[in-house]
Write a protein that holds these residues in place. Structure first.
Motif, PDB file in Angstrom:
ATOM      1  N   MET A   1       0.843  -0.860  -0.241  1.00 41.03           N
ATOM      2  CA  MET A   1       0.136   0.154  -0.169  1.00 41.03           C
ATOM      3  C   MET A   1       1.083   0.858   0.316  1.00 41.03           C
ATOM      4  N   THR A   3       1.041   5.314   0.883  1.00 46.43           N
ATOM      5  CA  THR A   3       0.288   6.644   1.469  1.00 46.43           C
ATOM      6  C   THR A   3       0.496   7.408   1.504  1.00 46.43           C
ATOM      7  N   ALA A  20       5.670   3.897   1.085  1.00 41.13           N
ATOM      8  CA  ALA A  20       5.567   2.698   0.590  1.00 41.13           C
ATOM      9  C   ALA A  20       6.018   1.708   1.558  1.00 41.13           C
ATOM     10  N   THR A  46      -8.888   6.822  -2.403  1.00 44.25           N
ATOM     11  CA  THR A  46      -8.190   5.933  -2.474  1.00 44.25           C
ATOM     12  C   THR A  46      -7.776   5.407  -3.836  1.00 44.25           C
ATOM     13  N   ASP A  48      -6.099   3.308  -7.496  1.00 46.57           N
ATOM     14  CA  ASP A  48      -5.217   2.133  -7.659  1.00 46.57           C
ATOM     15  C   ASP A  48      -3.841   2.421  -8.041  1.00 46.57           C
ATOM     16  N   THR A 130      -1.403  -1.314  -6.499  1.00 41.78           N
ATOM     17  CA  THR A 130      -1.928  -1.744  -4.695  1.00 41.78           C
ATOM     18  C   THR A 130      -3.094  -0.491  -4.591  1.00 41.78           C
TER      19      THR A 130
END
Length: 130
Positions: A1, A3, A20, A46, A48, A130
């Motif tokens: 993921m 962020t 990451a 959020t 991809d 992710t």
């Protein structure tokens, strides 16, 4: 993921940290300009990531092309890629990575962007979504 935590919103850019896996870097985006394409940071949300290419301004197949992660399904936006650059003049609505914060050409900036980008791509190696 992956962020992004934003730390500062200003007319000189939106600054934060991109995380990451177990590493983080500084990130610079355009100011918050109501999600206008090529002029604004991406809205909080959020999304991809998909591995593709960044075309370095000399056209597809040019000498400045390199692999880059595309941020997908941002409302009313496309072609948002995490890439190398230092100031909001380099962003075109995309996040730029840096090892630190500073000033480049009299603009607030992320620094050592190529190094930060290389580290990010190494960490992300093989991760396609992710």
């Amino acid at each position: 993921m992956v962020t992004i935590n934003r730390l500062v919103y200003s007319i000189r850019g939106t600054f934060g940290r991109l995380m990451a896996i177990n590493k983080s870097w500084y990130v610079l985006e355009d100011p918050d300009n109501e999600n206008k394409p090529q002029l604004s940071c991406i809205p909080i949300g959020t999304y991809d990531l998909v591995l593709g290419m960044y075309y370095g301004g000399d056209g597809e197949g040019g000498k400045r092309d390199y692999p880059a992660y595309h941020i997908m399904n941002v409302p009313n936006r496309d072609q948002i890629k995490i890439h190398i650059g230092n100031t909001i003049n380099d962003t075109l609505g995309c996040p730029l990575l840096g090892m630190g914060l500073g000033v480049v050409d009299n603009e607030w900036a992320v620094t050592s962007s190529s190094k930060a980008y290389a580290e990010f791509m190494e960490i992300m190696n093989g991760i396609k979504n992710t």
